[in-house]
Enzyme design. Structure first.
Site, short mmCIF file in Angstrom:
data_model
loop_
_atom_site.label_atom_id
_atom_site.label_comp_id
_atom_site.label_asym_id
_atom_site.label_seq_id
_atom_site.Cartn_x
_atom_site.Cartn_y
_atom_site.Cartn_z
N LEU A 23 41.55 33.17 49.13
CA LEU A 23 41.53 34.61 49.42
C LEU A 23 40.30 35.30 48.86
CD1 LEU A 23 45.24 35.41 48.58
CD2 LEU A 23 44.25 35.30 50.85
N GLY A 24 39.80 34.79 47.79
CA GLY A 24 38.66 35.46 47.18
C GLY A 24 38.07 34.60 46.09
N GLU A 25 36.89 35.02 45.66
CA GLU A 25 36.17 34.18 44.72
C GLU A 25 35.26 35.05 43.88
OE1 GLU A 25 33.64 30.06 45.07
OE2 GLU A 25 33.78 31.38 46.80
N GLY A 26 35.23 34.79 42.61
CA GLY A 26 34.31 35.52 41.74
C GLY A 26 33.52 34.54 40.91
N GLN A 27 32.74 35.08 39.99
CA GLN A 27 31.86 34.21 39.23
C GLN A 27 32.63 33.21 38.38
OE1 GLN A 27 29.18 36.35 36.75
NE2 GLN A 27 28.06 34.50 36.16
N PHE A 28 33.75 33.68 37.83
CA PHE A 28 34.50 32.82 36.91
C PHE A 28 35.83 32.34 37.47
CE2 PHE A 28 31.76 35.32 34.17
CZ PHE A 28 31.14 34.32 33.45
N GLU A 80 38.77 32.01 41.13
CA GLU A 80 39.08 32.06 42.54
C GLU A 80 40.48 32.57 42.71
OE1 GLU A 80 38.58 28.10 43.98
OE2 GLU A 80 36.40 28.27 44.10
N LYS A 90 45.61 33.29 40.83
CA LYS A 90 44.24 33.48 40.33
C LYS A 90 43.98 32.40 39.30
CE LYS A 90 42.69 37.16 37.94
NZ LYS A 90 42.25 38.54 37.85
N ASP A 131 41.11 53.10 36.24
CA ASP A 131 40.46 52.91 37.54
C ASP A 131 41.46 53.06 38.66
OD1 ASP A 131 38.52 52.50 39.39
OD2 ASP A 131 38.30 50.35 39.02
#
Ligand code: NAG
Ligand code: NAG
Ligand code: NAG
Ligand code: NAG
Ligand code: NAG
Length: 780
Positions: A491-496, A498, A530, A634
């Site tokens: 579904l998504g991916e970041g630097q550290f 998924e 996650k 936020d």
């Protein structure tokens, strides 16, 4: 220095006119310059809600002026400003007293009086008396010249209403109380639009072709344009800004001016049109008579204009009045052409400008023509002076900016870059050693391809945790057998890390009976997982554990739920509900409001009651967070997720910041801040509280009712948004509020505006918001 003063006086004499755009100073309700004995009211509910408590942002007595509830009687609050005042803005509030009161007047009318005896009703530019106010700050268009003001709340049924007010404007030094003039005429030339040159805001009497006893467009501070058919206001008719007459019915135009007291007149300035191609010219001459006491003096002051057939610009003509003393003036203006049109008339009196003008100008006749070398000299000095003033202003602004920047830097960048909140560690400029202590998310920053609902960062404020103190027993979520998570989709991916969509086999049994679960797919359940990458830094790992810890303590139907974790071995994962409909921002921006059109064409739509239901759910989730003293920091539609049944769950998604990067503001490449959602004190002072979450909730509501079609303050740049924050802080009525979305019921916009109150006690609580929103859903 003496020369400098002289020049300033000259410059003011040359400008010498009220500018409504700048005449917006608070007149003293809040700060007490208007004394208690200048405040009166038709009635009061109780001693402690008398008119002396009608002060904006103050909480004395029982928090506001509240009249006795007698809806048949028209109630009013009266303010004596002590002197003639050019009034441009009215600010109002209801009663809050730390949230125990919520009475306010949705609408009010304005009456005013220059002498305290004859009262007039304020009318808008279209001539309507009603002033349906739906914002805290209301510009008076047109502004009024007055000393006494009455606000008349419009009450319905037997509701109690309360008011606190501030009035804004500046002093009316002209001292003019009224002018009389022949009524303005219509220009109906063949081939041109009809121009109506009447005095439509005149507040005196119209009788037998004459106006008397009032003020109007000649004193509203609006200067007409060179082409008299063009106007400064929208939705008015050609010729609106001018009062004009034709020479066929009148030999001359005679006007009488009445002042508050006897004055020693220096000059009169008449702003006059000169569009000779359409037969309009400045008057050819004028004669003025003076009445110091009871009789008119025989000797007039006469003035002959140097006519100008080359420059068609509208302009001020300064008529020197020769230091004659009077309380009333009568002037006859003579035609130079078929038409004569004025847009403003002002008077200079007293000793202020005296020496300047006598030194420089011919005492009896002073055309504003700019032809004589002396006048050119004057203009040059004025320009030089203006340059100096502008330079000073710019310099001052620069100093202020530097100060403000320092403030912002100190408040935001410093504490956050290494201390939590909104720092973005990948691009911080602090040393690795410093960054080791950062509370900010390390594992989910860049390159998100798609987005799905799990929380991404630790924006819930919690007591500081250290790396060592985090142990397995702090985590109350259960350990799930990793092999029972079956990968379906990334579904998504970041630097550290998924985010994966997974099937969790046997999760219902694992969690036990009575545990509310998201959508089932037979025996297994779809979840979002996650996962921290194996090569993540120890700091990222710590943040990940900390987020798990916080989330595992949250349990509310409107907060994203942590179902279980896998932390006994690497890679670390957290398992949350899968939110099928993604985030609210995307969801709403792809939809229209429900109508027969959307039905007929099968356009995805939402109804108003859906929107209200969303608002209630968010307020409910936030109410829960507030009860735990968690500060979200936020809140925005992008951080609210929707499941298949359109239940909203608040999440915080550090990863979403790439997708919505324009919603965040970078300060010198360091902190990333959702400034358009942030309260002024968060931006300027770095203060994040539940009350600043309330502010963000107001903006979130606004997003919902604009169906997320527009970014908040979309017309302002990031820098302008920050400048506007300064205006919120100064609270001088110059701050720009978000507009009322057309879909939004007025009472709801009222609620939003309260979320954006400058002072924290004036903002509602989430409990209050929830209670205020809930009834709307049942209604619709
Ligand atoms: C307001 O002004 C109108 C005149 O325009 C007058 O009839 C009315 O009585 C005034 N009301 C109050 C409360 O002053
Ligand atoms: C002035 O003219 C406009 C446009 O014709 C008209 O609507 C308005 O009522 C007039 N106002 C007055 C006070 O005569
Ligand atoms: C008006 O002011 C001027 C300049 O100060 C002064 O010379 C003159 O006497 C004053 N006139 C009256 C009638 O006071
Ligand atoms: C009006 O002005 C026109 C053009 O200047 C002039 O011809 C005419 O005589 C004037 N009429 C009156 C009554 O002054
Ligand atoms: C002002 O100028 C006019 C001609 O423009 C002249 O007749 C008059 O004498 C001058 N007055 C003074 C005080 O200079």
């Amino acid at each position: 220095m003496h020369l400098f003063l002289l020049l300033i006086l000259q410059a003011t004499a040359a400008i010498g006119q009220i500018d409504p755009a700048h005449c917006r100073y608070p007149l003293g309700m809040e700060d007490g310059r208007i004394k208690d004995d200048a405040l009166k009211a038709s009635s009061q509910w109780h001693e402690t809600t008398g008119p002396q408590y009608a002060r904006l942002n103050r909480e004395e007595g029982h928090g506001a002026w509240c009249p006795a509830a007698q809806p048949s009687v028209s109630q009013y609050l009266e303010v004596d400003l002590g002197r003639l005042t050019f009034l441009t803005v009215i600010g109002t509030q209801g009663r809050y007293i730390r949230n125990s009161g919520n009475e306010f007047a949705r609408e009010y009318r304005v009456n005013y009086s220059r002498d305290g005896k004859l009262w007039k009703s304020w009318r808008n530019r279209q001539g309507n008396e009603v002033n349906a106010y739906n914002s805290v700050i209301k510009d008076l268009r047109p502004p009024i010249v007055t000393r006494y003001v009455r606000l008349l709340p419009v009450t319905r049924l037997s509701t109690t209403i309360c008011m606190r007010v501030e009035l804004y404007g500046c002093s009316w030094d002209d001292g003019l109380i009224s002018y009389s003039a022949p009524e303005g005429q219509r220009m109906q030339p063949p081939g041109y639009p009809i121009a109506n040159l009447n005095d439509s805001t005149y507040d005196g009497v119209h009788e037998r072709g004459k106006l008397f006893g009032g003020l109007g467009q000649l004193t509203d501070g609006v200067i007409g344009q060179d082409d008299f058919t063009r106007t400064h206001e929208y939705s008015v008719w050609p010729g609106y800004d001018y009062l004009g007459w034709k020479n066929d019915s009148l030999e001359h135009v005679e006007m009488e001016f009445v002042f508050d007291r006897q004055r020693n007149f220096t000059s009169m300035k008449v702003h006059s049109n000169n569009m000779f191609s359409r037969d309009v010219k400045i008057f050819s001459s004028v004669s003025c008579w003076f009445k110091p006491h009871f009789v008119w003096e025989a000797e007039p002051v006469e003035f002959r204009t140097v006519l100008d057939d080359r420059n068609p610009s509208a302009r001020y003509v300064t008529v020197d009045l020769n230091h004659r003393t009077a309380k009333s003036l009568r002037c006859r203006f003579y035609f130079a052409d078929v038409w004569m049109m004025f847009s403003e008339i002002s008077f200079q009196s007293g000793n202020k400008h005296t020496h300047v003008q006598t030194k420089v100008q011919n005492t009896s006749v002073t055309p504003d023509d700019g032809k004589t070398p002396i006048l050119i000299g004057c203009l040059v000095t004025i320009i030089l002076l203006l340059v100096i003033i502008i330079f000073l202003i710019l310099w001052c602004q620069y100093v202020c900016k530097v100060l403000e920047k320092t403030l912002i830097k100190q408040a935001l960048v410093f504490p956050t870059a290494c201390g939590g909140g909104y720092a973005e560690p990948d691009i911080t400029q602090c040393t690795p050693h410093q960054c080791f202590h950062s509370n900010a998310p390390h594992y989910a920053e860049t390159d998100i391809v798609r987005l799905q609902g799990v929380t991404g960062s630790n924006m819930y404020a919690v007591p500081a945790l250290t790396v060592d103190s985090l142990t397995r027993k702090d985590i109350s979520a259960a350990e799930f057998p990793r092999q029972q998570l079956i990968f379906r989709e990334k579904l998504g991916e970041g630097q550290f890390g998924e985010v994966h969509l997974c099937e969790a086999e046997g999760l219902p049994e694992f969690l036990g009976e009575g545990s509310p679960l998201p959508d089932r797919d037979g025996h297994s359940v779809l979840v979002a997982v996650k996962q921290l990458r194996a090569d993540a830094t120890s700091q990222a790992r710590n943040d990940f554990l900390k987020e798990i810890k916080i989330m595992s303590r949250l349990n509310d139907p409107n907060i994203i739920r942590l179902l279980c974790v896998c932390v006994s071995s690497d890679p670390l994962c957290m398992v949350t509900e899968y939110m099928e409909n993604g985030d609210l921002n995307m969801f709403l921006s792809q939809r229209e409001i429900e109508s027969t059109l959307t039905h007929a064409n099968n356009i995805p739509s939402v109804s108003l009651s859906d929107l209200l239901h969303m608002a209630v759910q968010i307020s409910s989730g936030m109410k829960y967070l507030a009860s735990l003293n968690f500060v979200h920091r936020d809140l925005a539609t992008r951080n609210c997720l929707l499941d298949r049944r359109l239940t909203i769950k608040i999440a915080d998604f550090g990863m979403s910041r790439n997708l919505y990067s324009s919603d965040y503001y970078r300060i010198q490449g360091r902190a990333v801040l959702p400034i358009r959602w942030m309260a002024w004190e968060s931006i300027l002072l770095g203060k994040f509280t539940t009350a600043s979450d309330v502010w963000a909730f107001g903006v979130t509501l606004w997003e919902i009712f604009t169906l997320c079609k527009e970014q908040p303050y979309s017309l302002l740049s990031d820098e302008q948004v920050i400048e506007n924050t300064g205006e919120f802080f100064r609270n001088q009525g110059r701050q720009i509020f978000l507009y009322a979305p057309p879909l939004c019921p007025p009472s709801l916009f009222e609620l939003m505006m309260r979320c954006w109150s400058r002072d924290i006690p004036d903002r509602p609580t989430f409990e209050g918001l929830y209670q205020a929103l809930k009834p709307h859903v049942n209604q619709s």
